[in-house]
Design a protein around this motif. Structure first.
Motif, PDB file in Angstrom:
ATOM      1  N   SER A  51      35.620  34.289  50.584  1.00  0.00           N
ATOM      2  CA  SER A  51      36.086  34.345  49.189  1.00  0.00           C
ATOM      3  C   SER A  51      36.545  32.969  48.725  1.00  0.00           C
ATOM      4  O   SER A  51      36.288  32.571  47.580  1.00  0.00           O
ATOM      5  N   SER A  55      34.985  30.925  45.534  1.00  0.00           N
ATOM      6  CA  SER A  55      35.703  30.508  44.323  1.00  0.00           C
ATOM      7  C   SER A  55      35.896  28.998  44.260  1.00  0.00           C
ATOM      8  O   SER A  55      35.988  28.431  43.173  1.00  0.00           O
ATOM      9  N   LEU A  60      32.935  30.873  41.304  1.00  0.00           N
ATOM     10  CA  LEU A  60      32.758  32.244  40.822  1.00  0.00           C
ATOM     11  C   LEU A  60      34.099  32.835  40.422  1.00  0.00           C
ATOM     12  O   LEU A  60      35.141  32.419  40.926  1.00  0.00           O
ATOM     13  N   PRO A  61      34.080  33.825  39.517  1.00  0.00           N
ATOM     14  CA  PRO A  61      35.348  34.465  39.141  1.00  0.00           C
ATOM     15  C   PRO A  61      36.003  35.157  40.342  1.00  0.00           C
ATOM     16  O   PRO A  61      35.331  35.520  41.305  1.00  0.00           O
ATOM     17  N   PHE A  62      37.319  35.326  40.241  1.00  0.00           N
ATOM     18  CA  PHE A  62      38.100  35.829  41.369  1.00  0.00           C
ATOM     19  C   PHE A  62      37.613  37.197  41.846  1.00  0.00           C
ATOM     20  O   PHE A  62      37.488  37.445  43.045  1.00  0.00           O
ATOM     21  N   GLY A  63      37.304  38.082  40.877  1.00  0.00           N
ATOM     22  CA  GLY A  63      36.866  39.425  41.252  1.00  0.00           C
ATOM     23  C   GLY A  63      35.627  39.392  42.132  1.00  0.00           C
ATOM     24  O   GLY A  63      35.541  40.090  43.146  1.00  0.00           O
ATOM     25  N   LYS A 125      45.364  32.983  42.737  1.00  0.00           N
ATOM     26  CA  LYS A 125      44.911  34.057  41.849  1.00  0.00           C
ATOM     27  C   LYS A 125      45.565  35.400  42.143  1.00  0.00           C
ATOM     28  O   LYS A 125      45.544  36.301  41.325  1.00  0.00           O
ATOM     29  N   HIS A 195      43.921  33.558  48.518  1.00  0.00           N
ATOM     30  CA  HIS A 195      44.210  33.187  47.135  1.00  0.00           C
ATOM     31  C   HIS A 195      45.686  33.303  46.802  1.00  0.00           C
ATOM     32  O   HIS A 195      46.097  33.091  45.675  1.00  0.00           O
TER      33      HIS A 195
END
Lengths: 300, 291
Positions: A51, A55, A60-63, A125, A195
């Protein structure tokens, strides 16, 4: 609400939430299905690194990063599960331990993961609402699993694998699925952790981390969801209050494992059925008439 | 060059074999992976260190002292952490063993500090003998000879003494052996004592050879030795010896090829492959599932 907005408390609560997610994953593998995994931290590290790279490097977005980390961990769970889940208990424990060590050595030697220096800065995040929602979702999912046909099959495998197989349960497939779900939780926890701390390094995901998560499951009660939550809360908060004995922490963990196994192998809340307990306290359910045969000590 | 590397491999491998024997014997008798075995090896190294440093004894006395201490430690560990769990599930016993391992390594760390220490340089005057084109140090010679001697002694004990016969009977069938009047508790204590003594000897030798003794040396050495035991076939004594030597040679080969940062992964890679291809190892008996 002031209590929740206090920065220090918020950090502790997020930490507890992350550990609950990971411990519930291990509980499904070890507590419910009875397959001892000593490499849970490896799946956590796979989730955390994947992850973070998604990111940091790809933006890329956190989700998406969160989902990517969890799914990669689950994928590795299946990959590890295929060859190893045919092995019996202690061989499996050693195989998962070996896998965890190999993952750690590779993470230390790869360039893309920053080697021994680790990765930073990872964008901050992870927020409390997100962690709480994830915990609620995972707890809900685990409770559903426990009550489903699938969950009963897993329990049957724990109690007696040969008998379960004779009853027509495809033990191998069920074990793989349980392993994948457990690894998914570890990956999710790892992604949230990365995060949240914003800095990861292979040393964070060593054998001790796996043992710490195992201790949460063992203390609360293997196979019990409330037990695992209790274990995670206690073992995450305890070091905060016991800072002055920090160096004795692992000594305590070691002794705890031995003592729990000898005196209370089912953990503090193991074998306690919560719905029954609540119903009984309010007098809504009569006590069972037949005693004895339904109660069994010891984890099989 | 080749023979020298082979010799280095055999030297390291023989100590892995010494540790692996303890795993394999205990597993053979009570089917438990004695996770604390690596820690006993570490304690052995520390006892040897204390003896050489404070009493100035020579290497052989240090080995004997470490063996005696660890025999006791092994028996105590079995008494406290494993015996109460003899009738419970294997999962409980394994978790208890992990607990003991963490407890001992943390305890030693609290007493001694996390840093590594060395044996005094005077323990062995490191003469190097040259035979043809091969160089072998006195220390390597001692390591190989001591390991070989101990392994031969172990074989003699297991094959020709009454206790050894009882051990073999117990490993074949636990319940039947106890029905035949064998004192199971005594046999298990004896097994732990033997295995721990071998690990302690290995600890002193490794401590001198790598010149580093620390509270965390037991974990990785223990895991590698376990990998060696599985490679040779867990439960098989000659298998453990073979597996240890093989692992030692494999690791030295990796170092010689310049991949030293991956040496730790080799043992686990081997463990992994063996578990996948032939979980019973090279010399292991096929496992039977009993209902």
């Amino acid at each position: 609400m002031d209590f929740l907005f206090n920065d220090y408390n918020a950090r502790i609560i997020i930490n507890i939430g992350i550990y609950i997610i990971m411990a519930l994953g291990l509980n499904l593998i070890t507590g419910v299905t009875g397959q001892l995994s000593l490499g849970h931290a490896a799946f956590m590290s796979i989730g955390a690194y994947t992850s973070s790279l998604l990111s940091m490097k790809l933006g890329l977005p956190f989700g998406v990063a969160l989902l990517g980390g969890s799914l990669t961990a689950a994928f590795f769970g299946v990959l590890l599960g295929f060859p190893t889940l045919r092995l019996t208990g202690d061989y499996l424990a050693m195989a998962t331990l070996g896998f965890a060590e190999i993952v750690r050595v590779i993470l230390t030697n790869l360039e893309v993961t920053g080697g021994a220096l680790g990765l930073s800065p990872i964008p901050y995040k992870t927020t409390m609402p997100l962690v709480l929602i994830s915990v609620i979702l995972i707890v809900f999912a685990m409770a559903r699993i426990e009550r489903s046909r699938f969950g009963r099959a897993l329990l049957a495998i724990r109690e007696d694998e040969i008998a379960a197989e004779t009853m027509g349960i495809n033990t191998f497939r069920y074990k793989i699925v349980a392993f994948a779900l457990g690894s998914f939780c570890a990956g999710l926890g790892g992604s949230l952790y990365a995060h949240f701390i914003t800095y990861i390094n292979p040393v964070d995901f060593g054998f001790n981390k796996s043992i710490e998560i195992l201790n949460m499951v063992v203390l609360g009660g293997m196979g019990s969801i409330p037990g695992t939550i209790l274990g995670s809360v206690v073992l995450t908060i305890a070091p905060e209050f016991l800072r002055f004995v920090e160096q004795y922490r692992m000594l305590f963990y070691g002794a705890l494992l031995v003592i729990m196994m000898i005196f209370r192998p089912n953990g503090l809340l193991g074998g306690v059925n919560f719905t029954d307990l609540v119903l009984k306290t309010f007098g809504l359910k009569k006590k069972k008439k037949v005693n004895g045969s339904s109660e069994k000590e010891g984890v099989k | 060059m080749f023979f020298e590397q082979l010799l280095n491999g055999i030297t390291v491998g023989s100590t892995y074999a010494l540790i692996a024997l303890g795993y394999t014997m205990v597993y053979g008798i009570i089917t438990l992976i004695n996770f604390a075995h690596g820690e006993i090896f570490m304690v052995g190294a520390f006892v040897g260190l204390a003896l050489t440093r404070f009493l100035n004894v020579n290497v052989f006395l240090a080995i004997l002292g470490a063996m005696a201490t660890c025999m006791l430690l092994g028996i105590v560990v079995e008494r406290i952490a494993y015996r109460p769990l003899r009738r419970s599930s294997r999962l409980s016993a394994l978790i208890s063993a992990i607990g003991v391992s963490i407890f001992i390594s943390t305890l030693v760390q609290l007493i001694r500090g996390p840093q590594t220490t060395n044996y005094p340089a005077s323990v062995i005057n490191n003469t190097v003998y040259t035979i043809g084109s091969i160089h072998i140090s006195k220390l390597q010679l001692i390591m190989i000879l001591v390991s070989a001697g101990l392994m031969i002694a172990l074989q003699l004990i297991v094959k020709y003494t009454k206790m050894g016969k009882a051990m073999r009977a117990t490993s074949q069938d636990y319940d039947a052996a106890s029905l035949m009047g064998i004192n199971i508790n005594q046999v298990i204590s004896f097994t732990f004592a033997l295995g721990s003594a071998l690990a302690a000897a290995g600890g002193v030798l490794v401590g001198i050879y790598f010149n580093a003794v620390g509270p965390f040396m037991g974990t990785s050495a223990g895991l590698k030795a376990f990998a060696a035991a599985v490679l040779g076939g867990i439960g098989s004594i000659p298998g453990a010896m073979l597996g240890g030597l093989f692992l030692g040679v494999a690791e030295i080969t990796a170092i010689a090829l310049g991949k030293s940062s991956y040496t730790d992964a080799i043992a686990f890679g081997i463990l992994f492959l063996v578990l996948l291809i032939k979980p019973t190892g090279i010399l292991g008996r096929p496992l039977q599932k009993k209902v």
